[in-house]
Enzyme design. Structure first.
Site, PDB file in Angstrom:
ATOM      1  N   LYS A   1      29.522   5.075 -11.114  1.00  0.00           N
ATOM      2  CA  LYS A   1      29.602   3.186 -11.633  1.00  0.00           C
ATOM      3  C   LYS A   1      29.531   2.548 -11.059  1.00  0.00           C
ATOM      4  O   LYS A   1      30.058   2.615  -9.383  1.00  0.00           O
ATOM      5  CB  LYS A   1      31.174   4.151 -12.296  1.00  0.00           C
ATOM      6  CG  LYS A   1      30.973   3.277 -13.969  1.00  0.00           C
ATOM      7  CD  LYS A   1      30.351   3.948 -14.793  1.00  0.00           C
ATOM      8  CE  LYS A   1      30.156   3.110 -16.443  1.00  0.00           C
ATOM      9  NZ  LYS A   1      29.553   4.324 -17.086  1.00  0.00           N
TER      10      LYS A   1
HETATM   11  P1  NAD Z   1      29.390  -2.005 -25.587  1.00  0.00           P
HETATM   12  O1  NAD Z   1      29.611  -2.812 -25.057  1.00  0.00           O
HETATM   13  O2  NAD Z   1      27.462  -2.073 -26.303  1.00  0.00           O
HETATM   14  O3  NAD Z   1      29.825  -1.815 -27.098  1.00  0.00           O
HETATM   15  C1  NAD Z   1      31.820  -2.020 -26.384  1.00  0.00           C
HETATM   16  C2  NAD Z   1      32.149  -2.877 -27.675  1.00  0.00           C
HETATM   17  O4  NAD Z   1      33.546  -2.100 -27.736  1.00  0.00           O
HETATM   18  C3  NAD Z   1      31.791  -3.510 -28.582  1.00  0.00           C
HETATM   19  O5  NAD Z   1      31.997  -3.183 -29.617  1.00  0.00           O
HETATM   20  C4  NAD Z   1      33.583  -4.148 -28.228  1.00  0.00           C
HETATM   21  O6  NAD Z   1      33.545  -5.791 -29.017  1.00  0.00           O
HETATM   22  C5  NAD Z   1      34.088  -2.993 -28.264  1.00  0.00           C
HETATM   23  N1  NAD Z   1      35.554  -3.323 -27.536  1.00  0.00           N
HETATM   24  C6  NAD Z   1      35.760  -3.754 -26.344  1.00  0.00           C
HETATM   25  N2  NAD Z   1      36.656  -3.945 -25.600  1.00  0.00           N
HETATM   26  C7  NAD Z   1      37.717  -3.438 -26.464  1.00  0.00           C
HETATM   27  C8  NAD Z   1      38.702  -3.907 -26.915  1.00  0.00           C
HETATM   28  N3  NAD Z   1      40.108  -4.141 -25.853  1.00  0.00           N
HETATM   29  N4  NAD Z   1      39.380  -3.739 -28.688  1.00  0.00           N
HETATM   30  C9  NAD Z   1      38.467  -2.925 -28.506  1.00  0.00           C
HETATM   31  N5  NAD Z   1      37.182  -2.599 -28.832  1.00  0.00           N
HETATM   32  C10 NAD Z   1      36.894  -2.758 -28.031  1.00  0.00           C
HETATM   33  O7  NAD Z   1      29.843  -0.878 -24.746  1.00  0.00           O
HETATM   34  P2  NAD Z   1      29.164   0.653 -24.844  1.00  0.00           P
HETATM   35  O8  NAD Z   1      27.754   0.799 -23.944  1.00  0.00           O
HETATM   36  O9  NAD Z   1      28.891   1.200 -25.955  1.00  0.00           O
HETATM   37  O10 NAD Z   1      30.076   1.806 -24.436  1.00  0.00           O
HETATM   38  C11 NAD Z   1      31.585   1.636 -25.429  1.00  0.00           C
HETATM   39  C12 NAD Z   1      32.309   2.726 -24.936  1.00  0.00           C
HETATM   40  O11 NAD Z   1      31.182   4.382 -24.174  1.00  0.00           O
HETATM   41  C13 NAD Z   1      32.588   3.066 -23.350  1.00  0.00           C
HETATM   42  O12 NAD Z   1      33.472   3.451 -22.581  1.00  0.00           O
HETATM   43  C14 NAD Z   1      31.710   3.749 -22.322  1.00  0.00           C
HETATM   44  O13 NAD Z   1      32.070   3.652 -20.675  1.00  0.00           O
HETATM   45  C15 NAD Z   1      31.064   4.818 -22.978  1.00  0.00           C
HETATM   46  N6  NAD Z   1      29.850   5.034 -22.764  1.00  0.00           N
HETATM   47  C16 NAD Z   1      28.730   4.601 -23.168  1.00  0.00           C
HETATM   48  C17 NAD Z   1      27.531   4.892 -23.093  1.00  0.00           C
HETATM   49  C18 NAD Z   1      26.256   4.206 -22.920  1.00  0.00           C
HETATM   50  O14 NAD Z   1      25.132   4.755 -23.334  1.00  0.00           O
HETATM   51  N7  NAD Z   1      25.894   2.932 -23.689  1.00  0.00           N
HETATM   52  C19 NAD Z   1      26.958   5.946 -22.605  1.00  0.00           C
HETATM   53  C20 NAD Z   1      28.406   7.029 -21.948  1.00  0.00           C
HETATM   54  C21 NAD Z   1      29.979   6.792 -22.409  1.00  0.00           C
END
Ligand code: NAD
Length: 421
Positions: free
Chosen positions: A111
């Site tokens: 990561k």
């Molecule tokens: P992103 O940046 O596209 O979206 C994150 C979302 O969470 C946004 O809507 C943001 O406003 C919200 N957010 C941020 N801080 C927050 C808080 N303190 N309280 C509430 N909402 C909050 O990110 P993403 O890619 O959707 O990732 C979200 C989660 O999923 C993370 O934990 C990431 O590690 C995990 N994840 C992502 C992927 C991927 O393919 N993008 C894959 C596996 C896991």
């Protein structure tokens, strides 16, 4: 052994280690192997300058952690957030090791992260930051060594800049250096939707096993980024009732269901969820404890803790985010009979399609989206079955079962390879 913690109770790395220890206690593992897998292999910290648009130079700090590379090159996203810490990156890298092993990909876990508020930068500033961070990572990344992908605060454009910077440095185009790229430079069809789609595939598997597959379901989703919005849309398309969604600034709620395509349009136009017609504005704290059937925490870690776990009304939690539930909250929810489908299974759709992207780039042979979705479904359902069988056999919860399955796979490979030298 001593691991130094730099943060308080809500430290994701403590949570990752506690989950690991809990799973290992249920296993019959050689203690040398168990100790080895507990540690990150490499940790890289870099402080680097970025020129702001007004000419000022500002210093930024970034990290990349390779947790374990026994099964293959390490794989894991890059996060841009002011909440990034080395401990957070360590935790996320460790979870990537288990996630890749659980779904049987030939990858280890990694990561990266940069401490930055991406919304506070112009596109040109973000490009300079990404290119400089990438050039600092060059000795650590390659299609055979470590392959980055998007995470919170990064997306396809970030991956395009990373791919271009790497390619310019080595002198030829290397699409397989990152996944989650735009389609026109070697990205995979279906990658953008993969994580959210996978969350819903896992939710359906869980509902099927509870005899609830065809029952009306009310779903609340925290986070409206890549994972949350795609999960919301896919659930809506399949006929589920999505009653609430939120982003960092709060959410919206309608007990009869939200029109998700209209919410997406509203979000695109206004850049916020607030004041969506026909819905009430709510806080993230309220969303997590709404009356609903399924809760999808899809924003970030440490959202369901000992403070609110007792008030969660959902009967099932499917973890779109990494590490949204602390170990203390796990205990409370397990005690209350709430089924938790853990992150390393529920959100593995992203890394599965990232793997497809890497394979397609290396072979220079691209699949249609139906093939991507078919293979995604096949791998995820198999991983779900394996996890459920492990849970049944050892009478443990799904998180412990998923960790046990993954840890055993890495341990077996390590045993076969042996300790070098
Ligand atoms: P992103 O940046 O596209 O979206 C994150 C979302 O969470 C946004 O809507 C943001 O406003 C919200 N957010 C941020 N801080 C927050 C808080 N303190 N309280 C509430 N909402 C909050 O990110 P993403 O890619 O959707 O990732 C979200 C989660 O999923 C993370 O934990 C990431 O590690 C995990 N994840 C992502 C992927 C991927 O393919 N993008 C894959 C596996 C896991």
């Amino acid at each position: 052994m001593v691991v130094s913690y730099t943060h308080d109770v809500a430290n994701a790395y403590q949570n990752a280690l506690a989950q690991y220890d809990r799973a290992v206690r249920k296993m019959n593992l050689d203690e040398n192997i168990a100790e080895y897998m507990r540690w990150p292999r490499r940790e890289f910290t870099v402080n680097f300058p970025v020129r702001r648009d007004d000419g000022r130079i500002e210093m930024f700090t970034g990290y990349r952690v390779h947790h374990n590379t026994v099964l293959g090159p390490s794989k894991g996203g890059i996060r841009y957030s002011t909440a990034v810490t080395l401990d957070e990156v360590r935790a996320l890298a460790m979870w990537m090791t288990w996630k890749c092993a659980l779904v049987n990909l030939p990858y280890g876990g990694a990561k990266g992260g940069v401490i930055v508020e991406p919304k506070g930068m112009s596109q040109a500033e973000l490009e300079r930051l990404t290119r400089r961070y990438t050039s600092e990572l060059i000795p650590l990344i390659s299609p055979q060594m470590d392959i980055p992908a998007p995470d919170m605060g990064t997306g396809p454009q970030t991956m395009a800049w990373i791919m271009d910077t790497y390619s310019m440095t080595v002198g030829y185009s290397v699409p397989a250096i990152v996944t989650g790229k735009p389609i026109n430079i070697g990205g995979s069809l279906g990658r953008n939707e993969a994580t959210g789609r996978g969350v819903i595939i896992c939710m359906i598997e869980a509902l099927k096993r509870q005899g609830l597959a065809n029952k009306p379901m009310k779903i609340a989703i925290q986070g409206f980024g890549n994972v949350g919005s795609n999960a919301a849309l896919y659930a809506y398309e399949l006929g589920f009732t999505v009653i609430a969604v939120s982003d960092v600034n709060g959410g919206i709620y309608n007990e009869n269901g939200l029109d998700i395509p209209a919410v997406l349009q509203h979000y695109k136009t206004n850049r916020k969820l607030e004041n969506f017609p026909g819905a009430d504005n709510i806080s993230n704290e309220e969303l997590l404890v709404l009356p609903c059937d399924v809760l999808l925490p899809s924003a970030m870690e440490n959202q369901i803790t000992e403070r609110n776990a007792g008030q969660v009304k959902a009967k099932m939690i499917v973890e779109g985010a990494n590490g949204p539930t602390t170990t203390e909250a796990d205990d409370i929810l397990n005690e209350r009979g709430v089924l938790i489908i853990p992150d390393i299974l529920a959100n593995a759709g992203g890394v599965i399609v990232s793997y497809f992207e890497w394979v397609q780039d290396i072979q220079s042979f691209f699949w249609d989206v139906e093939e991507v979705y078919r293979q995604l479904q096949r791998i995820l359902v198999k991983a779900y079955d394996n996890t459920a069988a492990m849970a049944e056999k050892h009478k443990v919860d799904m998180r412990t079962a998923a960790q046990m399955t993954a840890i055993q796979r890495v341990a077996d490979a390590l045993n076969t390879r042996g300790f070098y030298p």
